[in-house]
Design a protein around this motif. Structure first.
Motif, PDB file in Angstrom:
ATOM      1  N   CYS A   1      39.306  41.242  36.487  1.00  0.00           N
ATOM      2  CA  CYS A   1      39.535  41.410  35.047  1.00  0.00           C
ATOM      3  C   CYS A   1      38.368  42.122  34.386  1.00  0.00           C
ATOM      4  O   CYS A   1      38.555  43.053  33.602  1.00  0.00           O
ATOM      5  CB  CYS A   1      39.757  40.059  34.372  1.00  0.00           C
ATOM      6  N   GLN A   2      37.159  41.706  34.728  1.00  0.00           N
ATOM      7  CA  GLN A   2      35.978  42.326  34.121  1.00  0.00           C
ATOM      8  C   GLN A   2      35.848  43.785  34.542  1.00  0.00           C
ATOM      9  O   GLN A   2      35.562  44.652  33.712  1.00  0.00           O
ATOM     10  CB  GLN A   2      34.715  41.559  34.490  1.00  0.00           C
ATOM     11  N   ALA A   3      36.065  44.071  35.819  1.00  0.00           N
ATOM     12  CA  ALA A   3      35.946  45.454  36.300  1.00  0.00           C
ATOM     13  C   ALA A   3      36.971  46.363  35.634  1.00  0.00           C
ATOM     14  O   ALA A   3      36.641  47.474  35.205  1.00  0.00           O
ATOM     15  CB  ALA A   3      36.109  45.492  37.819  1.00  0.00           C
ATOM     16  N   ALA A   4      38.204  45.904  35.535  1.00  0.00           N
ATOM     17  CA  ALA A   4      39.250  46.723  34.916  1.00  0.00           C
ATOM     18  C   ALA A   4      38.963  46.926  33.431  1.00  0.00           C
ATOM     19  O   ALA A   4      39.019  48.051  32.924  1.00  0.00           O
ATOM     20  CB  ALA A   4      40.624  46.075  35.109  1.00  0.00           C
ATOM     21  N   THR A   5      38.622  45.860  32.743  1.00  0.00           N
ATOM     22  CA  THR A   5      38.365  45.934  31.302  1.00  0.00           C
ATOM     23  C   THR A   5      37.154  46.808  31.004  1.00  0.00           C
ATOM     24  O   THR A   5      37.228  47.736  30.186  1.00  0.00           O
ATOM     25  CB  THR A   5      38.159  44.524  30.717  1.00  0.00           C
TER      26      THR A   5
END
Length: 166
Positions: free
Chosen positions: A102-106
């Motif tokens: 989630c953090q990488a995509a966001t």
């Protein structure tokens, strides 16, 4: 409550968006993950419905394995497209993998949008359960249509950016 406050776009506004998008000759890419096929079919379908409703039916669909790969493919797409719609779903599991993806995509999509100046519609569902994802997927019986609202957000941002360039 999720979905509360989502802007409603009426037919008159869709006509205005279509007119402006046609004038700008916007080129759109939809970058979509493949994990959770039923949810992804709904998200892609929602983006397709919105883009067709504003006359941007000649968009390019690019598929990636998962949400982690969205930023890198979107980065390459910004070279040839004016608007990117990024679609994916990450469902919490028993490990911290959810948090990292989630953090990488966001972060990746946000940094990319800022560094390129290209609008990226963020349609990555980050949910606890499959039921929550289905409720947002734009399928029959869903409460929300995140694919459509993400496409709208990206196109509307492109139109606002074009006003600033004048």
């Amino acid at each position: 409550m999720s979905g509360a406050g989502v802007p409603q776009v009426d037919q008159d506004e869709l006509k205005e968006i279509a007119k402006a998008a046609k004038k700008l000759k916007l080129k759109v890419a939809v970058v979509a993950a493949q994990w959770h096929q039923q949810v992804m079919d709904g998200l892609v379908g929602g983006a397709d419905r919105y883009l067709n409703s504003v006359g941007l039916d000649d968009y390019t669909l690019l598929r990636v394995a998962g949400s982690y790969e969205l930023p890198v493919v979107a980065a390459h797409a910004t070279k040839n497209f004016d608007v990117i719609v990024a679609l994916g779903v990450v469902i919490r599991g028993e490990t911290p993998h959810f948090d990292y993806v989630c953090q990488a995509a966001t972060d990746g999509l946000a940094r990319l949008s800022i560094s390129t100046g290209k609008p990226i519609g963020f349609g990555v569902l980050t949910v606890d359960t499959e039921e929550q994802a289905l409720a947002r997927a734009g399928l029959s019986g869903s409460k929300e249509d995140v694919g459509s609202s993400s496409a709208h957000a990206a196109v509307a941002a492109a139109l606002e950016i074009s006003k600033l360039k004048k």
